[in-house]
Enzyme design. Sequence first.
Site, PDB file in Angstrom:
ATOM      1  N   LYS A  50       4.543   2.321   3.728  1.00  0.00           N
ATOM      2  CA  LYS A  50       3.769   2.806   4.242  1.00  0.00           C
ATOM      3  C   LYS A  50       2.144   2.257   2.682  1.00  0.00           C
ATOM      4  CE  LYS A  50       0.577   6.147   6.605  1.00  0.00           C
ATOM      5  NZ  LYS A  50       0.766   7.757   6.974  1.00  0.00           N
ATOM      6  N   SER A 127      -0.250   9.029  11.269  1.00  0.00           N
ATOM      7  CA  SER A 127      -0.848   7.499  10.514  1.00  0.00           C
ATOM      8  C   SER A 127      -0.019   6.474  10.802  1.00  0.00           C
ATOM      9  CB  SER A 127      -1.656   7.742   9.770  1.00  0.00           C
ATOM     10  OG  SER A 127      -1.287   8.488   8.319  1.00  0.00           O
ATOM     11  N   SER A 151       1.823  12.718  10.580  1.00  0.00           N
ATOM     12  CA  SER A 151       2.050  11.940  10.207  1.00  0.00           C
ATOM     13  C   SER A 151       3.135  11.144  10.316  1.00  0.00           C
ATOM     14  CB  SER A 151       0.707  11.585   9.933  1.00  0.00           C
ATOM     15  OG  SER A 151       0.054  11.168   9.696  1.00  0.00           O
TER      16      SER A 151
END
Length: 412
Positions: A50, A127, A151
């Site tokens: 990420k 996210s 997330s």
Amino acid sequence: MSQSPPDLADLAGLAARLGALTTTPSVLAAPEHDGSLDAGPLSGIDIVVKDLIDIAGVPTGGGNPDRLAEATPAPRHAVAVQRLLAAGARVIGKSHTDELAFSLSGTNVHYGTPLNPRAADRVPGGSSSGSVSAVAGGLVPLALATDTGGSIRVPSSYCGVFGLRPTHGRVPLDGVLEFAPTFGTVGLIAADGPLLQTGGTALLETTPRAAEVTTLVLAEDLLALADPAVAAAVASATQPLAERLGADVVRADLTRGRVGEWFETFRNRQMVEAWRSHGTWITARAPRFGPGIEQRFWTAARTDPALGEAADAGRALVRAEIDDLLPPGGVLVLPSAATVAPELDLTGPVKDDLRLRTMQLTCVAGLGGLPAVSLPLAAVDDLPVGVCLVGRPGDDELLLAIAATITPEEHR
């Protein structure tokens, strides 16, 4: 777990269709071994990371082009990346994220929305949007992600894959772009349960344990926050899981009517820390944000820092309730998200309601610093629904062991 990694040229087309990565797949970090496929439990496994987590020599943009423009190449790997490289994994890409991790939808006005491979007309969740799309779409079997307010758990639920949020503090946040460090964790999204356990064991620098579960506790007050069909699907999936584990199922009220209070405590601390982490830069730079992200940051700017102090007492309260409710070997059961993956074109007020109900679910593990896994064991109208298991502090190994028992036939 040893296998030969795929030819990256063969993955370029799939990566483009998914829209999960910031660049074309390429080797960003090689595994720490001598080339032997038996050198580590993740040998032959490609991962993506990420874009909040540092890879040496690669800038971390945090999902925002203005942030990326000012970023310099990271001087070293984040601890989480280093641990997976030491276990034999290979990093082949940075994955997209909502801007500075401040959303659960997975939509990004600058870079687009990664595909939800289970429902192309619906959001992937955020996210950790790129990480979940890459795993659910078959680009990689394992991805590093972060979880502050859901997330990892929410996108795992929306896309029908496995997710781990570790106990707070078990994985150092060194090399992770700060957001709300009181609640922030680094965890994993995986294509199957055994790989989640293997990757989680490496990430936590621990050893596997058996799935010795005594009790599954269905949190009725938290089930009530979800859409009725989602709540029913989670409750229905709990009984066969308990039977296979040899555990009892009981129902209980975890929050005793205080779920709104718990959420406000979590939200206030998150807002205070989000502005503490990024407020100086935002004020000086006036970066371009999507409308939802911009609104949240300005709410954060106006949040009284004194309100954030209640989170310390709130964490102690949540842990005390969990300690009273869960016996040794006990696990709390709740929906990973309040709904199935929302449609891409939902209006703002509807999205706000879904976000509120989902964060009332996810804040329990965040506020308590508790470990959680999302398991793809339920579905509503052929859309995946994650069953979230929350453990006592430090029970990460137990949750990973449960995930490892899930067979492909049980995936929904």
